[in-house]
Motif scaffolding. Structure first.
Motif, mmCIF file in Angstrom:
data_model
loop_
_atom_site.group_PDB
_atom_site.id
_atom_site.type_symbol
_atom_site.label_atom_id
_atom_site.label_comp_id
_atom_site.label_asym_id
_atom_site.label_seq_id
_atom_site.Cartn_x
_atom_site.Cartn_y
_atom_site.Cartn_z
ATOM 1 N N TYR A 193 67.510 -72.992 36.902
ATOM 2 C CA TYR A 193 66.598 -73.901 36.218
ATOM 3 C C TYR A 193 67.374 -74.945 35.413
ATOM 4 O O TYR A 193 67.073 -76.148 35.484
ATOM 5 C CB TYR A 193 65.671 -73.120 35.290
ATOM 6 N N ILE A 241 61.326 -75.232 38.032
ATOM 7 C CA ILE A 241 60.762 -73.891 37.840
ATOM 8 C C ILE A 241 60.572 -73.203 39.190
ATOM 9 O O ILE A 241 60.877 -72.007 39.343
ATOM 10 C CB ILE A 241 59.433 -73.981 37.071
ATOM 11 N N LEU A 242 60.083 -73.939 40.181
ATOM 12 C CA LEU A 242 59.943 -73.372 41.524
ATOM 13 C C LEU A 242 61.297 -72.962 42.087
ATOM 14 O O LEU A 242 61.440 -71.885 42.696
ATOM 15 C CB LEU A 242 59.269 -74.380 42.450
ATOM 16 N N GLY A 265 65.815 -66.744 41.632
ATOM 17 C CA GLY A 265 65.770 -65.454 40.945
ATOM 18 C C GLY A 265 65.336 -64.328 41.861
ATOM 19 O O GLY A 265 65.908 -63.228 41.824
ATOM 20 N N VAL A 266 64.327 -64.591 42.699
ATOM 21 C CA VAL A 266 63.886 -63.574 43.665
ATOM 22 C C VAL A 266 65.019 -63.234 44.622
ATOM 23 O O VAL A 266 65.284 -62.055 44.913
ATOM 24 C CB VAL A 266 62.654 -64.078 44.439
ATOM 25 N N CYS A 291 62.450 -69.768 40.328
ATOM 26 C CA CYS A 291 61.754 -68.572 40.835
ATOM 27 C C CYS A 291 62.325 -68.159 42.186
ATOM 28 O O CYS A 291 62.571 -66.969 42.437
ATOM 29 C CB CYS A 291 60.264 -68.843 40.953
ATOM 30 N N GLY A 311 67.993 -67.025 37.783
ATOM 31 C CA GLY A 311 66.889 -67.971 37.731
ATOM 32 C C GLY A 311 67.032 -68.958 36.586
ATOM 33 O O GLY A 311 66.771 -70.156 36.749
#
Length: 501
Positions: free
Chosen positions: A279, A238-239, A245-246, A242, A275
């Motif tokens: 994942y 998940i990290l 995705g950013v 993120c 993202g």
């Protein structure tokens, strides 16, 4: 007792060979600096050739070629001093070798400068000094020339002294000093300067807050869980998602702006899509790497190596997009104004101008970067892969947000702020976290009183906080950089105006 055998003395030939070996090693050590200096000179010649081929028919071509060489020198100093913040944490945490860090940083610095460097360049080029206050374009050209030289010299001196300063401070102070020397305080864009100053003040706190928040999250959901490995397998993808995705959203909205305009909604959708893909891909990879690991903190560190490398690459891209302006912003202003009659001419940033900044930053990093990489990664604070990941990702997010709004923030401010955010958070967390105390009591059987007595305030400060001596040195360099570069730039402009104007 038997006789002791006397130590055999070396023959004269062996002694001479030893001397030759030592001389060879000493010569190699001395020549390392000479090789770097020679390669740097070759790069500057290459920069002058690029500039000459781009403006050979334009008026004032000699001035542009000279300014390009100075901008290349400035970019090399940025690479040697400022880029260390991008990969220092990864090297200090032993997640990357020095060679790997240099290669990754060089590649992504070039990519960030070329794809996303134009937005902040415009801020440095025309957002600090009001061009309408100048009586002619020649004055503006020599203001920018003075700014380039003074900033480059000051950064070079700081690098020689092993002080990781803000290159943004250096160029902004230089432009202000030369502008004030040329036409007085009326030339300063006070509103723009106020926004930049505010970003300088806030960025260390933002970087520190984001880094502390990330570490708090990791401690709560991974480190102090009963099953650490299961927590890492669940949350680490998940990290990563993120982070990816950013980066993807930023690249779609800002990085491709020079090539193709993407509406904000679609850019955010791209980030969300990337993202999700990251994942799905990283979930299997992390789970596979976690098989057979012991349920202890040491086992978590290898799982953070790859995310730390990715975050360092992301930060290098963000740094290239932001800090390339410090080298080529004044050059872009010179190119736009040299040979014209009306000061303040602006144009899109030429590709060859960005190329000089991008290649210069990477050249400086490769030739002179290891010195300050060791300072940032190993001498400021003790870093492990988990903490280094938080520092690098927090710095990258903050720089990306600043670049999105066109603010030339200091990556040095942000990175050091993130490091201190980690240190102060760890001190607070050690003293106040009930989750940690309960976890340690279960593991050691000690009471809360015994734990607090064992790790008192002095011991906690010694073990967990960033070394304050380095902090004071860096802050002192930050404070003196703006006035020192401004004074040097103003004096240079007075000299140039007496000779050329």
């Amino acid at each position: 007792m038997g006789k002791t055998t006397p130590a055999l003395e070396k023959s004269t030939l062996d002694k001479d060979l030893d001397k030759l070996t030592l001389n060879e090693e000493a010569s190699h050590f001395v020549l390392k600096g000479s090789v770097g200096l020679g390669l740097g000179f070759i790069f500057l010649v290459f920069v002058m050739i690029i500039a000459a081929s781009a403006v050979s028919e334009a008026p004032g071509a000699i001035i542009v070629v000279a300014a390009a060489a100075i901008a290349g020198y400035m970019a090399m100093n940025i690479g040697a001093n400022d880029v260390t913040n991008n990969v220092g944490a990864a090297v200090g945490a032993r997640a990357m070798t020095m060679t790997g860090a240099l290669v990754i940083a060089a590649i992504f610095e070039i990519a960030g400068a070329l794809f996303a460097g134009g937005r902040v360049v415009s801020t440095i080029e025309g957002g600090l000094v009001d061009a309408s206050a100048f009586t002619d374009s020649a004055t503006l050209v020599w203001v920018m020339m003075s700014s380039l030289i003074s900033a480059a010299v000051w950064i070079n001196v700081a690098t020689w002294c092993s002080a990781p300063i803000s290159t943004t401070h250096a160029i902004v102070g230089s432009i202000l000093g030369a502008g004030i020397a040329a036409v007085g305080f009326s030339s300063v864009q006070w509103l723009s300067l106020g926004g930049i100053t505010l970003s300088w003040m806030l960025s260390p706190f933002i970087g520190g807050g984001v880094a502390a928040g990330l570490l708090f999250f990791i401690k709560t959901f991974i480190i102090y869980r009963e099953d650490k490995i299961a927590g890492a397998v669940f949350w680490l993808p998940i990290l990563l998602a993120c982070m990816g995705g950013v980066f993807a959203a930023y690249f779609a909205l800002i990085g491709l702006e020079r090539v193709y305009h993407i509406p904000p909604g679609k850019g955010l959708a791209v980030g969300l899509f990337v993202g999700i893909l990251i994942y799905l891909a990283s979930r299997r990879s992390v789970a596979r790497r976690a098989v057979g690991l012991e349920n202890r903190n040491q086992s978590l560190r290898p799982l953070f190596h790859l995310p730390l490398v990715v975050s360092a690459a992301l930060l290098s891209f963000a740094h290239g997009s932001n800090d390339v302006s410090n080298a080529v912003g004044p050059l872009s202003a010179i190119v736009a104004n040299v040979g014209t009659m009306v000061p303040g001419e602006t144009a899109d940033v030429a590709f060859w101008v960005l190329l000089i900044g991008a290649l210069g930053i990477s050249a400086g990093l490769l030739l002179y970067g290891p010195k300050l990489i060791r300072v940032v990664g190993e001498e400021i604070t003790k870093l492990n892969p988990v903490r280094a990941f938080c520092v690098a990702l927090a710095t990258a997010i903050t720089v990306i947000l600043a670049s999105t709004f066109g603010l030339p923030v200091s990556t040095t401010h942000i990175a050091v702020g993130a490091v201190f955010g980690i240190g102060f958070f760890r001190e607070w967390y050690t003293r106040n976290s009930k989750l940690r105390l309960a976890y340690v009591r279960r593991k050691t059987g000690q009471s809360e009183f015994q734990l607090r007595a064992e790790h008192g305030a002095d011991e906690t400060r010694r073990r967990q906080l960033v070394r304050r001596s380095h902090f004071l040195t860096i802050v002192g360099a930050w404070i003196i950089t703006v006035p020192a570069s401004a004074l040097l730039s103003g004096l240079l402009y007075i000299l140039f105006s007496a000779i050329f104007l």
